[in-house]
Scaffold this motif. Structure first.
Motif, mmCIF file in Angstrom:
data_model
loop_
_atom_site.group_PDB
_atom_site.id
_atom_site.type_symbol
_atom_site.label_atom_id
_atom_site.label_comp_id
_atom_site.label_asym_id
_atom_site.label_seq_id
_atom_site.Cartn_x
_atom_site.Cartn_y
_atom_site.Cartn_z
ATOM 1 N N VAL A 19 -23.871 -29.865 -4.346
ATOM 2 C CA VAL A 19 -22.817 -28.842 -4.467
ATOM 3 C C VAL A 19 -21.753 -29.085 -3.407
ATOM 4 O O VAL A 19 -20.553 -29.026 -3.676
ATOM 5 C CB VAL A 19 -23.417 -27.430 -4.343
ATOM 6 N N ARG A 20 -22.176 -29.392 -2.189
ATOM 7 C CA ARG A 20 -21.217 -29.624 -1.112
ATOM 8 C C ARG A 20 -20.372 -30.874 -1.351
ATOM 9 O O ARG A 20 -19.264 -30.976 -0.829
ATOM 10 C CB ARG A 20 -21.939 -29.709 0.227
ATOM 11 N N GLU A 21 -20.911 -31.822 -2.106
ATOM 12 C CA GLU A 21 -20.112 -32.997 -2.454
ATOM 13 C C GLU A 21 -18.907 -32.624 -3.303
ATOM 14 O O GLU A 21 -17.938 -33.377 -3.383
ATOM 15 C CB GLU A 21 -20.985 -34.029 -3.184
ATOM 16 N N THR A 22 -18.956 -31.464 -3.932
ATOM 17 C CA THR A 22 -17.804 -30.969 -4.689
ATOM 18 C C THR A 22 -16.840 -30.205 -3.780
ATOM 19 O O THR A 22 -15.880 -29.613 -4.265
ATOM 20 C CB THR A 22 -18.250 -30.047 -5.839
ATOM 21 N N GLN A 23 -17.125 -30.196 -2.469
ATOM 22 C CA GLN A 23 -16.335 -29.479 -1.451
ATOM 23 C C GLN A 23 -16.400 -27.966 -1.646
ATOM 24 O O GLN A 23 -15.428 -27.240 -1.412
ATOM 25 C CB GLN A 23 -14.889 -29.972 -1.424
ATOM 26 N N VAL A 24 -17.568 -27.514 -2.058
ATOM 27 C CA VAL A 24 -17.846 -26.086 -2.169
ATOM 28 C C VAL A 24 -19.071 -25.793 -1.309
ATOM 29 O O VAL A 24 -20.070 -26.512 -1.390
ATOM 30 C CB VAL A 24 -18.101 -25.662 -3.628
ATOM 31 N N TYR A 25 -19.007 -24.760 -0.495
ATOM 32 C CA TYR A 25 -20.099 -24.449 0.429
ATOM 33 C C TYR A 25 -21.316 -23.920 -0.322
ATOM 34 O O TYR A 25 -21.195 -23.179 -1.304
ATOM 35 C CB TYR A 25 -19.636 -23.407 1.453
ATOM 36 N N SER A 26 -22.508 -24.316 0.144
ATOM 37 C CA SER A 26 -23.747 -23.860 -0.474
ATOM 38 C C SER A 26 -24.777 -23.570 0.597
ATOM 39 O O SER A 26 -24.738 -24.144 1.692
ATOM 40 C CB SER A 26 -24.293 -24.924 -1.441
ATOM 41 N N GLU A 27 -25.695 -22.673 0.292
ATOM 42 C CA GLU A 27 -26.797 -22.357 1.190
ATOM 43 C C GLU A 27 -28.088 -22.276 0.389
ATOM 44 O O GLU A 27 -28.082 -21.864 -0.775
ATOM 45 C CB GLU A 27 -26.569 -21.021 1.916
ATOM 46 N N VAL A 28 -29.203 -22.647 1.045
ATOM 47 C CA VAL A 28 -30.530 -22.536 0.442
ATOM 48 C C VAL A 28 -31.221 -21.309 1.026
ATOM 49 O O VAL A 28 -31.316 -21.159 2.245
ATOM 50 C CB VAL A 28 -31.381 -23.789 0.729
ATOM 51 N N LEU A 29 -31.689 -20.428 0.161
ATOM 52 C CA LEU A 29 -32.414 -19.233 0.570
ATOM 53 C C LEU A 29 -33.760 -19.193 -0.147
ATOM 54 O O LEU A 29 -33.916 -19.784 -1.222
ATOM 55 C CB LEU A 29 -31.620 -17.970 0.234
#
Length: 515
Positions: A19-29
């Motif tokens: 997801v971050r490779e698309t330059q969108v921030y992501s988090e794992v919960l």
């Protein structure tokens, strides 16, 4: 942001990275994150990860059912898709035939989630259960030879499920699918950039630190070096970097590190020569875990002594990365201030923990980043490529690349052999092709013949591996002429060595390091 709910998949972090490779921030919960907490985070989308369980197992992990009423797009991956189907009234059963490895995906609906995903493209499967009945309102998007419902969708509610793993490198159309979900379905914008992160991190550090002093344990690796650059940009001389030379680094590295930071980067470093102390601590020790433990404890003692002589300090800057945050439940919150505090120092040095009476408030500007993102930050703020691309190096250094007892003689032998390895892979422009490339000294001797005389000397093991993240690794297929050159140089130039061998073991079953 995009939230990934983790149901125990080995690929959850990989989903976040994609997801971050698309330059969108992501988090794992964790999967049990409450709907109330999710609503407060206000994500643009949610991805349910895969997992090792079956949805019909007793005690199988589930998310709160109210997640389906949030009005947020959801993508279920493998187990995540099966859980979606089960919670929304569909059916999941044990498949007659499981599906593992590569499979061709045949697209029935090339719109929405599967836009620009080529019909017949390869996707990576790993499942023994299958969807046997879709919930009301869902439509079929794609199938494989063994899996009738390989991708499904409820277009109106923006619920999607895929039985394969689009996040793994073997899934040829996987990144296109993720981009479709992130951009077209969740309507995200590509704002998670290196430049934006640096600006935000500097701003946050300045606001938090104010006029206080910060101590940073510098190892010379990409994490601590990037952290030092970032902190110095934010607070200047309020930062004190400490480099503890334990005597187990590679040849010329301490000198090069000090020269780079002091003369070229103009970031002062407090140098501590503790070589004799560390060598004395592991004298006669052969067990690898005992070596690590003693090196860690000695680092703590030296760190404590030096920090008290330089202090007082209010903050300890740590190069904690996002995988550390995900994998560690050690948050250590100070009940008075609400600040995270250090009863551990990051495993640059594989340290077990700082003394409880030596408590710092932590500042961890890199804790949102994966390793590849740290490298990008390092480049953007001027860190030279020799540090940005530095191969991972263990905290205990050469002490665990010398099997068995460590001595000054053996350290000198291994340093000379290691230097030849680094010189040749750099001279042949292949350094960046390896995750790690290094030499190991074995605690045995073998017979050889040199100059018509019998020798009895140490063997050197060459260990070159390729990897994406260090979790798994394959031995590198190094050209024979390069191996021959390295072998000849080591035998001819390093006194005490008469044999060179090459390790052709992958991880698993082996590990990258030998100890």
């Amino acid at each position: 942001m995009i939230i990934i709910l983790d149901f125990g998949s080995q690929y959850s972090e990989l989903i976040a990275r994609r997801v971050r490779e698309t330059q969108v921030y992501s988090e794992v919960l964790p999967y049990y994150t409450s709907v109330e907490q999710l609503a407060k985070l206000n994500p643009a989308g949610i991805i349910l990860s895969g997992g090792p369980n079956s949805v019909y197992d007793d005690g199988a992990p589930i998310c709160e059912a109210d997640i389906w009423d949030l009005g947020i797009p959801v993508l279920g991956v493998c187990y995540g898709m099966q859980l979606m189907v089960k919670q929304l009234g569909g059916g999941v059963e044990r498949a007659e035939r499981g599906e593992y490895g590569k499979a061709s995906l045949f697209i029935d609906d090339p719109t929405d989630l599967l836009t620009n995903v080529e019909d017949g493209t390869t996707m990576w499967m790993s499942h023994g259960d299958s969807v046997t009945q879709m919930p009301e309102g869902f439509e079929l998007l794609a199938h494989t030879e063994n899996t009738p419902a390989a991708a499904i969708a409820h277009h109106e509610k923006h619920f999607y499920g895929v039985q394969f793993h689009p996040e793994v490198v073997h899934s040829v159309g996987g990144l296109a699918l993720i981009r479709n979900f992130v951009y077209h379905i969740c309507d995200c914008q590509p704002t998670w950039t290196t430049e934006a992160f640096v600006e935000e991190a500097v701003r946050e550090v300045r606001a938090r630190i104010g006029d206080k002093r910060v101590l940073l344990a510098l190892s010379g690796g990409v994490d601590s070096s990037t952290l030092a650059f970032l902190m110095h940009r934010a607070i200047g001389d309020q930062l004190t970097c400490m480099f503890i030379d334990q005597g187990f680094m590679r040849k010329y590295e301490p000198e090069r590190l000090l020269k780079l930071f002091d003369q070229e980067f103009h970031i002062p470093v407090h140098y501590v020569n503790a070589r004799e102390r560390f060598l004395e601590q592991i004298s006669g020790v052969t067990d690898p875990e005992e070596k690590r433990k003693r090196i860690g404890h000695e680092f703590i003692r030296v760190f404590e002594e030096e920090s008290k002589s330089l202090g007082p300090f209010d903050y300890l800057a740590q190069g904690t990365l996002y995988p550390d945050v995900i994998e560690s439940a050690d948050t250590n919150i100070d009940p008075k201030t609400g600040e995270r505090v250090a009863v551990k120092i990051k495993s640059h040095h594989n340290v077990g923990g700082l003394p409880k009476d030596l408590r710092f408030k932590l500042v961890e500007p890199l804790r949102k980043l994966f390793k590849d993102e740290v490298r990008n930050v390092g480049r953007s703020i001027g860190l030279p490529e020799e540090i940005v691309n530095r191969h991972p190096f263990p905290g205990p250094g050469l002490a665990i690349r010398i099997l068995g007892e460590v001595s000054a003689e053996k350290l000198n032998i291994l340093r000379d052999a290691d230097l030849i390895v680094r010189q040749e892979i750099n001279r042949h422009n292949v350094y960046s092709e390896f995750w790690q490339a290094f030499a190991v000294l074995l605690p045995i001797r073998s017979v050889g013949v040199m100059g018509d005389q019998r020798t009895y000397a140490y063997p050197i093991v060459l260990r070159f591996v390729t990897s994406e993240d260090g979790m798994t690794a394959d031995w590198a297929r190094v050209p024979y002429d390069l191996l021959e050159l390295i072998s000849n140089r080591i035998v001819n130039e390093v006194r005490g060595v008469n044999r060179v061998v090459y390790d052709v073991t992958s991880k698993p079953p082996g590990t990258i390091e030998w100890e």
